[in-house]
Design an enzyme around this catalytic site. Structure first.
Site, PDB file in Angstrom:
ATOM      1  N   LYS A 174       0.887  -1.181  -0.003  1.00  0.00           N
ATOM      2  CA  LYS A 174      -0.050  -0.135  -0.029  1.00  0.00           C
ATOM      3  C   LYS A 174       1.018   1.249  -0.086  1.00  0.00           C
ATOM      4  O   LYS A 174       2.028   1.146   0.574  1.00  0.00           O
ATOM      5  CB  LYS A 174      -0.927  -0.024   1.197  1.00  0.00           C
ATOM      6  CG  LYS A 174      -2.043  -0.998   1.369  1.00  0.00           C
ATOM      7  CD  LYS A 174      -2.958  -0.792   2.529  1.00  0.00           C
ATOM      8  CE  LYS A 174      -4.072  -1.813   2.417  1.00  0.00           C
ATOM      9  NZ  LYS A 174      -5.412  -1.430   2.254  1.00  0.00           N
ATOM     10  N   GLU A 208     -13.250  -1.122  10.746  1.00  0.00           N
ATOM     11  CA  GLU A 208     -13.833  -1.393   9.410  1.00  0.00           C
ATOM     12  C   GLU A 208     -15.467  -1.377   9.706  1.00  0.00           C
ATOM     13  O   GLU A 208     -15.776  -1.942  10.712  1.00  0.00           O
ATOM     14  CB  GLU A 208     -13.516  -2.789   8.802  1.00  0.00           C
ATOM     15  CG  GLU A 208     -12.196  -2.660   8.336  1.00  0.00           C
ATOM     16  CD  GLU A 208     -11.825  -4.137   7.694  1.00  0.00           C
ATOM     17  OE1 GLU A 208     -11.921  -4.085   6.483  1.00  0.00           O
ATOM     18  OE2 GLU A 208     -11.571  -4.989   8.421  1.00  0.00           O
ATOM     19  N   ASP A 227      -6.321 -12.170  11.766  1.00  0.00           N
ATOM     20  CA  ASP A 227      -6.459 -11.850  10.294  1.00  0.00           C
ATOM     21  C   ASP A 227      -5.894 -10.255  10.150  1.00  0.00           C
ATOM     22  O   ASP A 227      -5.327 -10.108   9.083  1.00  0.00           O
ATOM     23  CB  ASP A 227      -8.047 -11.572  10.327  1.00  0.00           C
ATOM     24  CG  ASP A 227      -8.416 -11.078   8.930  1.00  0.00           C
ATOM     25  OD1 ASP A 227      -7.804 -11.527   7.799  1.00  0.00           O
ATOM     26  OD2 ASP A 227      -9.281 -10.032   8.881  1.00  0.00           O
ATOM     27  N   HIS A 232      -0.753  -7.496   9.153  1.00  0.00           N
ATOM     28  CA  HIS A 232      -0.811  -6.072   8.820  1.00  0.00           C
ATOM     29  C   HIS A 232      -0.360  -5.230   9.927  1.00  0.00           C
ATOM     30  O   HIS A 232       0.564  -4.347   9.350  1.00  0.00           O
ATOM     31  CB  HIS A 232      -2.248  -5.914   8.323  1.00  0.00           C
ATOM     32  CG  HIS A 232      -2.798  -6.828   7.174  1.00  0.00           C
ATOM     33  ND1 HIS A 232      -1.810  -7.302   6.231  1.00  0.00           N
ATOM     34  CD2 HIS A 232      -4.001  -7.221   6.970  1.00  0.00           C
ATOM     35  CE1 HIS A 232      -2.785  -8.115   5.448  1.00  0.00           C
ATOM     36  NE2 HIS A 232      -4.154  -7.803   5.968  1.00  0.00           N
TER      37      HIS A 232
HETATM   38  C1  BG6 Z   1      -7.379  -8.414   4.524  1.00  0.00           C
HETATM   39  C2  BG6 Z   1      -8.314  -9.144   5.656  1.00  0.00           C
HETATM   40  O1  BG6 Z   1      -6.118  -9.057   4.637  1.00  0.00           O
HETATM   41  O2  BG6 Z   1      -7.271  -7.154   4.787  1.00  0.00           O
HETATM   42  C3  BG6 Z   1      -9.669  -8.358   5.728  1.00  0.00           C
HETATM   43  O3  BG6 Z   1      -8.387 -10.541   5.534  1.00  0.00           O
HETATM   44  C4  BG6 Z   1      -9.670  -6.945   5.731  1.00  0.00           C
HETATM   45  O4  BG6 Z   1     -10.369  -8.813   6.637  1.00  0.00           O
HETATM   46  C5  BG6 Z   1      -8.650  -6.561   4.653  1.00  0.00           C
HETATM   47  O5  BG6 Z   1     -10.930  -6.565   5.502  1.00  0.00           O
HETATM   48  C6  BG6 Z   1      -8.324  -4.856   4.911  1.00  0.00           C
HETATM   49  O6  BG6 Z   1      -7.576  -4.538   3.915  1.00  0.00           O
HETATM   50  P1  BG6 Z   1      -8.058  -3.733   2.597  1.00  0.00           P
HETATM   51  O7  BG6 Z   1      -6.819  -3.568   1.616  1.00  0.00           O
HETATM   52  O8  BG6 Z   1      -9.122  -4.572   1.685  1.00  0.00           O
HETATM   53  O9  BG6 Z   1      -8.591  -2.445   2.899  1.00  0.00           O
END
Ligand code: BG6
Length: 445
Positions: A174, A208, A227, A232
């Site tokens: 990103k 989210e 997750d 992340h």
């Molecule tokens: C993913 C998760 O890796 O990242 C999801 O499994 C999450 O649960 C997502 O919603 C968020 O990343 P992005 O790039 O879709 O905003």
């Protein structure tokens, strides 16, 4: 681009990740003129369906998730994809899959699978004998705990060279990641104050509004900690906390990140887990698994630079607002020349993710009384990324550029960090709280 592998096998080709992110990423690359010509994608899945039926699904996913790509780019993706039914636990099926991939030369095998299926796929791909120069791309989470990550690494190393392996964390692809690096290492302003001498706490938040979205098959039993936080958000922590790398090439960045991870210590008593009301009634959810949809953890970094500074990582689903940011809170000024009129906690550097935005909070004399100070924010929108994150993931994997993939030792260290929390949660030492859908999360957060 010319020496990119022109062939891709997509394990999990009928899954949510492929539909939401991977086909649209291919369309973005086609739109950008970066897809090799010819290019072949063989998507594998367990269900029986014809190429035509499968292409209809890909078309739907492009319509829904690739609206930036033009008709020609979408057509190129549709022309490139074929479907192949395979049972991944069968080495024969995988050999047949590799055999059926059209074209010649090296290939990319993308494992968009649940972690329990990685080992069979890795064994099968090795036994099938991949052409020289082929690479493995492995989605997160890399395993389900420290032990399984170690086992997977051992299995990989018996059969492949580490340089052939890309462990994906799409957050590293990103724009925000590059913004953290740019802010810290292309400016003189911040680095001298980037330590416990001046920083009070760091909060890395990914709230989210999205709920389960039909992903129970993957999410239930995985939960917010594994997750989002274990990979992340921990990656973002590494970028905020690491020492300056000498370059962004090869292992320089990854060495720095691993060195941070090694000194990270979790404080299980300060963790919070919760799930939104009604989660247990969602289709495909097994309440007995006790999956959390919200996690907040506090980490300490045992180093000269960061001793005493809490790093709070938090993420949840079905919350009231999308809040995605790294917030670096500075300590109050050492002496209040403006007395009680000095605003508390004024100096916060915030990097927001998608849309990317930087803001710096200051206390300044503005309107009003001459000797009054009040908080102001200097903020700016940052450039929109040229490509979606998953297109960058594919570019890095195609190019064989390891900088933004997770190295073997890094994957294990990340599990080591969260292991005490997983253990405390499994032993029910931390209660499972509940929160309302659309709220700010559980009362204690
Ligand atoms: C993913 C998760 O890796 O990242 C999801 O499994 C999450 O649960 C997502 O919603 C968020 O990343 P992005 O790039 O879709 O905003």
């Amino acid at each position: 681009m010319s020496d990119w592998p022109a062939r891709l096998i997509l394990f999990g080709g009928t899954g949510d990740l492929a539909a939401r992110s991977l086909y649209p990423a291919l369309a973005a690359l086609a739109e950008d003129g970066r897809l090799p010509d010819p290019f072949h994608v063989l998507a594998s899945g367990s269900r029986e369906q014809t190429d035509e039926e499968f292409r209809e699904r890909v078309q739907e996913s492009l319509d829904e998730h690739a609206d930036d790509a033009g008709d020609d780019a979408r057509r190129r993706v549709l022309d490139a994809v074929r479907y192949h039914q395979a049972d991944i636990s069968s080495a024969d099926d995988i050999a047949a899959l590799v055999e059926s991939l059209p074209g010649e030369g090296p290939l990319l095998a993308y494992l968009a699978l649940p972690p329990s299926m990685f080992a069979d796929a890795i064994r099968g791909l090795h036994d099938a004998g991949l052409p020289d120069g082929s690479r493995l791309v492995i989605e997160k989470p890399f395993g389900v705990d420290l032990e399984s990550a170690r086992d997977l690494n051992a299995l990989i190393h018996e059969r492949f060279d580490e340089s052939q392996v890309f462990r994906v964390d799409h957050f590293l692809a990103k724009q925000t990641v590059h913004n953290v690096l740019g802010l810290r290492f292309a400016n003189r302003l911040f680095e001298p104050v980037w330590s416990n001498q001046h920083i009070e706490r760091v909060e890395i938040t990914f709230d989210e509004t999205l709920a389960l979205e039909g992903r129970a098959g993957y999410y239930d039993g995985t939960g917010a900690l594994v997750d989002m936080l274990q990979n992340h958000l921990l990656q973002l922590l590494c970028l905020v906390a690491m020492d300056p790398p000498s370059s962004l090439e090869g292992d320089d960045l990854r060495d720095r990140k691993v060195s941070v991870l090694r000194s990270v210590r979790a404080v299980p008593e300060e963790s919070v887990r919760a799930r939104y009301e009604g989660y247990a009634d969602e289709e495909g959810v097994d309440p007995a698994l006790g999956t959390e949809t919200f996690a907040s953890i506090t980490l300490r970094i045992d180093s000269w630079r960061w001793a005493g500074v809490p790093f709070v990582l938090r993420s949840g689903k079905a919350l009231g607002e999308d809040r995605r940011e790294i917030a670096v809170h500075f300590k109050p000024v050492p002496h209040l020349a403006f007395g009680e009129r000095t605003p508390p906690d004024p100096n916060v550097v915030r990097l927001q993710l998608g849309p990317d935005r930087l803001s710096v909070g200051l206390s300044m004399n503005g309107d009003g009384e001459l000797f009054d100070v009040s908080p102001i924010e200097l903020d700016t929108d940052l450039r929109e990324p040229d490509l979606p994150a998953y297109a960058n993931v594919l570019v890095h994997a195609f190019e064989g550029n390891p900088t933004f993939s997770i190295r073997d030792d890094e994957a294990e260290e990340a599990w080591r960090v969260v292991e005490p929390i997983i253990t405390a949660w499994r032993a029910d030492e931390i209660p499972m709280l509940e929160y309302e859908v659309g709220s700010a999360g559980p009362a204690r957060r």
